[in-house]
Design a protein around this motif. Structure first.
Motif, PDB file in Angstrom:
ATOM      1  N   ASP A 206      39.322  37.848  30.216  1.00  0.00           N
ATOM      2  CA  ASP A 206      40.346  37.991  31.264  1.00  0.00           C
ATOM      3  C   ASP A 206      41.746  37.960  30.622  1.00  0.00           C
ATOM      4  O   ASP A 206      42.165  36.924  30.118  1.00  0.00           O
ATOM      5  CB  ASP A 206      40.152  36.833  32.261  1.00  0.00           C
ATOM      6  CG  ASP A 206      41.276  36.724  33.279  1.00  0.00           C
ATOM      7  OD1 ASP A 206      42.017  37.715  33.471  1.00  0.00           O
ATOM      8  OD2 ASP A 206      41.389  35.641  33.889  1.00  0.00           O
ATOM      9  N   SER A 207      42.440  39.089  30.670  1.00  0.00           N
ATOM     10  CA  SER A 207      43.726  39.169  29.942  1.00  0.00           C
ATOM     11  C   SER A 207      44.902  38.585  30.719  1.00  0.00           C
ATOM     12  O   SER A 207      45.927  38.268  30.137  1.00  0.00           O
ATOM     13  CB  SER A 207      44.037  40.625  29.591  1.00  0.00           C
ATOM     14  OG  SER A 207      44.377  41.344  30.764  1.00  0.00           O
ATOM     15  N   ASN A 208      44.782  38.460  32.057  1.00  0.00           N
ATOM     16  CA  ASN A 208      45.965  38.042  32.818  1.00  0.00           C
ATOM     17  C   ASN A 208      45.760  36.746  33.615  1.00  0.00           C
ATOM     18  O   ASN A 208      46.557  36.411  34.488  1.00  0.00           O
ATOM     19  CB  ASN A 208      46.423  39.174  33.752  1.00  0.00           C
ATOM     20  CG  ASN A 208      45.342  39.544  34.764  1.00  0.00           C
ATOM     21  OD1 ASN A 208      44.235  39.003  34.712  1.00  0.00           O
ATOM     22  ND2 ASN A 208      45.666  40.431  35.670  1.00  0.00           N
TER      23      ASN A 208
ATOM     24  N   ASP B  72      43.754  35.812  35.969  1.00  0.00           N
ATOM     25  CA  ASP B  72      43.399  35.756  37.400  1.00  0.00           C
ATOM     26  C   ASP B  72      41.936  35.370  37.604  1.00  0.00           C
ATOM     27  O   ASP B  72      41.424  35.385  38.719  1.00  0.00           O
ATOM     28  CB  ASP B  72      43.722  37.083  38.103  1.00  0.00           C
ATOM     29  CG  ASP B  72      42.887  38.237  37.592  1.00  0.00           C
ATOM     30  OD1 ASP B  72      42.085  38.034  36.648  1.00  0.00           O
ATOM     31  OD2 ASP B  72      43.030  39.359  38.124  1.00  0.00           O
TER      32      ASP B  72
ATOM     33  N   ILE C  39      39.302  36.934  36.502  1.00  0.00           N
ATOM     34  CA  ILE C  39      38.382  38.073  36.482  1.00  0.00           C
ATOM     35  C   ILE C  39      38.567  38.841  35.177  1.00  0.00           C
ATOM     36  O   ILE C  39      39.685  39.252  34.838  1.00  0.00           O
ATOM     37  CB  ILE C  39      38.669  39.006  37.680  1.00  0.00           C
ATOM     38  CG1 ILE C  39      38.505  38.223  38.988  1.00  0.00           C
ATOM     39  CG2 ILE C  39      37.743  40.213  37.661  1.00  0.00           C
ATOM     40  CD1 ILE C  39      39.048  38.933  40.191  1.00  0.00           C
ATOM     41  N   GLY C  40      37.490  39.025  34.461  1.00  0.00           N
ATOM     42  CA  GLY C  40      37.552  39.795  33.225  1.00  0.00           C
ATOM     43  C   GLY C  40      38.053  41.197  33.521  1.00  0.00           C
ATOM     44  O   GLY C  40      37.848  41.724  34.612  1.00  0.00           O
ATOM     45  N   ASP C  41      38.732  41.825  32.553  1.00  0.00           N
ATOM     46  CA  ASP C  41      39.352  43.118  32.823  1.00  0.00           C
ATOM     47  C   ASP C  41      39.314  44.022  31.600  1.00  0.00           C
ATOM     48  O   ASP C  41      38.851  43.637  30.529  1.00  0.00           O
ATOM     49  CB  ASP C  41      40.792  42.904  33.328  1.00  0.00           C
ATOM     50  CG  ASP C  41      41.526  41.864  32.492  1.00  0.00           C
ATOM     51  OD1 ASP C  41      41.499  41.986  31.251  1.00  0.00           O
ATOM     52  OD2 ASP C  41      42.114  40.909  33.074  1.00  0.00           O
TER      53      ASP C  41
ATOM     54  N   LYS D 131      41.764  45.498  40.137  1.00  0.00           N
ATOM     55  CA  LYS D 131      41.621  44.122  39.657  1.00  0.00           C
ATOM     56  C   LYS D 131      41.289  44.097  38.159  1.00  0.00           C
ATOM     57  O   LYS D 131      41.479  43.091  37.491  1.00  0.00           O
ATOM     58  CB  LYS D 131      40.513  43.388  40.434  1.00  0.00           C
ATOM     59  CG  LYS D 131      40.785  43.225  41.924  1.00  0.00           C
ATOM     60  CD  LYS D 131      39.756  42.333  42.620  1.00  0.00           C
ATOM     61  CE  LYS D 131      38.417  42.985  42.904  1.00  0.00           C
ATOM     62  NZ  LYS D 131      38.390  44.199  43.736  1.00  0.00           N
TER      63      LYS D 131
HETATM   64 CA    CA Z   1      41.976  39.581  34.878  1.00  0.00          CA
END
Ligand code: CA
Ligand code: GLC
Length: 581
Positions: free
Chosen positions: A37-39, A41, A43-45, A90
């Protein structure tokens, strides 16, 4: 793509350009929402994946298979697609996707995208149009709508069950507010099935396959590849009759109304033409839970080219079973010109480190939804395993150490086999299934629709532990969307990186050696006289020996290249694989 030009190593660029790159590839499955998850939140992205490309490169895989990353309400973990030609906001943007592809390619890694053609989500613009349009309209014809039975159409068109439990038919409210027609959904009610007799549906998927191929996607994993073609002519058969026939002959004649019908191969023949317009041709692998005698057609060169075999995944850790499965599948692959596939874990099943730690007979523990859609299944599978998971945590009968030891032995054996090895994120860390997920944290529709019977698949979808400490163990800066248990931290990448004997280093060594040693797709069995030992040779003097038994055995002559556990005074211990040359 410009990325090939920037590749330092020419043998690597040759490998990338090789039309046969997939035949013996090691393919790593990423379930994007649980990878990185880069940001923050939770949730992996996509950017998270791009940031981990160096990790993937150091693992030594040839390709990534990316589970659905499309816009989705996540009624079924992304297998409910709102828009096939976009990225879930997302998870990122199309630009992020392009960057990820470029980074993977620059690292010599191919990308396989998951395509979900059997059904869309109920939020897809076509389905919304179908609901807003009258009965009999062109918009309704893209899906499968039927009038109900009974005096006022209040009964479903048939008594069939959906894979996730409950009926396969859902009644809609017509635009004028009156109770109306029913639509078919083999999976969740948020996943209406497409009508594959409709040319518009066929055209649209060709467009989707072209869209991603043009963006650099190298291959496709076809979700529920044995669905799609349907014969729903009246009278629809009764559930009991379907079950009786499934039990009797497993529908080897292809006459099931919605699973594994021959007409589905017309669709794949069309797709194959499209794939072959590219250089190298785009590859495809079918997820087809069909009778073993019917798998070959999915894997044929005129069709998708490869099909998953879930035989090892469904077997106990026993030498004779493994041997038979390996022999049968190598033979079948040879007959069609495909290469075989091998897989122990994916996003739908209990992780193999856990399955092998449960009493035998539980190899298919909580096999879950896919056992239900396996038309060859004649009895419920893994009930005990399910009970273990429902009980809310690793009970006494789970032997974590034994499970991991066998999983490592099995994986090392798999990497020595000719054909493609498919691995699932986290297995390179030796991760166990997470049982301790509370009801309000669960996400899988199989859990909610089948309460008390099936625990669902969340336990293998918990976000990866990257570091030993931190809010979500390095997965991201915020709490993970599915909580990680405390014991996850000791499996973290950080805890294993560079540590001799760790599962991560075992995978790295095995994958590096596999790439060096692998040549022709030949395998020659060596008779050992001991039914607990599987020993085979590959071209070039490479050998693999697995001891499925309880006592250490002598190793054949040769230099040991790698072993899944420490040797005991030069002997091969119980539940261990070693490679020699
Ligand atoms: Ca994320
Ligand atoms: C496949 C997927 C599974 C999904 C189902 C419906 O079996 O692997 O995760 O729930 O298809 O799309």
């Amino acid at each position: 793509m410009s990325t090939t030009a920037t590749m330092a190593n020419s043998s690597e660029s040759e490998r990338m350009a090789d039309p046969n790159w997939w035949r013996q590839a090691a393919v790593y499955q990423i379930y994007p929402r649980s990878f990185s998850d880069s940001n923050g939140d939770g949730i992996g992205d996509i950017k998270g994946i791009t940031a981990k490309v160096p990790y993937l490169k150091s693992l030594g895989i040839d390709a990534v298979w990316l589970s659905p990353f499309y816009p989705s309400a996540l009624a079924d973990g992304g297998y409910d697609v709102d828009d096939y030609r976009n990225v879930d906001p997302k998870l990122g943007t199309l630009e992020d996707f392009d960057e990820m592809v470029a980074a993977l390619h620059a690292a010599g890694i191919k990308l396989i995208a998951d395509i979900v053609p059997n059904h869309s989500s109920d939020r897809h613009e076509w389905f919304r149009e179908a609901l807003a349009s009258p009965k009999g309209s062109a918009a309704r014809d893209r899906y499968i709508f039927r009038d109900g039975k009974g005096e006022n159409g209040e009964l479903p068109p048939s008594d069939w069950d959906s894979v996730f439990g409950g009926p396969v038919w859902e009644r809609i409210t017509e635009p004028d507010g009156a109770p109306g027609q029913w639509y078919m959904h083999i999976f969740a009610k948020e996943q209406p099935d497409f009508n594959w007799d409709n040319p518009e549906v066929r055209q649209d998927f060709l467009k989707t396959l072209r869209f991603w191929s043009d963006r650099g996607v190298d291959g496709f994993r076809i979700d529920v590849a044995h669905g799609m073609a349907k014969d729903l002519s009246e009278p629809l058969p009764l559930k009991a009759d379907l079950e009786a026939k499934a039990g009797a002959d497993g529908f080897i004649d292809g006459s099931h109304p919605f699973w594994d019908r021959d007409e589905v191969h017309e669709v794949y023949a069309e797709w194959r033409k499209l794939f072959n317009e590219y250089n190298p041709p785009r590859t495809a692998v079918a997820e087809a839970w069909v009778h073993e005698t019917r798998r070959a057609r999915y894997a044929s060169p005129e069709g998708l080219g490869q099909a998953f075999n879930f035989d090892l995944l469904q077997a106990d850790f026993e030498a004779p079973k493994f041997k038979k499965i390996i022999m049968d599948n190598l033979l079948a692959a040879k007959e069609t010109g495909a290469s075989s596939t091998w897989v122990f874990s994916n996003h739908d099943v209990v992780r193999h480190a856990t399955r092998y730690g449960l009493p035998k007979g539980n190899a298919t523990a909580a096999q879950g939804t896919n056992a239900a859609q396996d038309v060859t299944a004649t009895e419920p599978k893994g009930q005990d395993g399910k009970a273990w998971l429902l009980a809310g945590g690793p009970a006494e009968e789970l032997d974590v150490e034994l499970g991991l030891r066998r999983a490592r032995a099995a994986s090392l054996l798999m990497f020595a086999l000719p054909g493609s090895a498919y691995l699932y994120q986290g297995e390179e860390l030796g991760l166990q299934e997470v049982a301790e997920i509370r009801e309000f944290e669960r996400q899988d529709p199989a859990f909610f629709r089948n309460k008390g019977v099936e625990i669902g698949r969340d336990g293998c979808r918990v976000p990866l532990p990257w570091s030993v400490e931190g809010t979500s163990l390095g997965f991201g800066d915020g709490p993970a969307h599915l909580p990680q248990p405390h014991w996850f931290s000791k499996y973290a990448v950080e805890a294993q990186d560079g540590i001799e004997g760790s599962t991560l280093e075992l995978y790295r060594t095995a994958l590096r050696l596999r790439r060096e040693l692998q040549a022709d797709e030949e395998l020659e069995w060596v008779e050992t006289g001991n039914p607990e030992i599987l020993h085979f040779r590959r071209p070039g003097g490479w050998q693999s020996v697995t001891n499925f038994g309880d006592t250490a055995v002598d190793l054949p002559a040769g230099t040991v290249l790698v072993s899944s556990a420490i040797l005991e005074e030069g002997k091969l211990p119980a539940n261990t694989t070693a490679w020699l040359r």
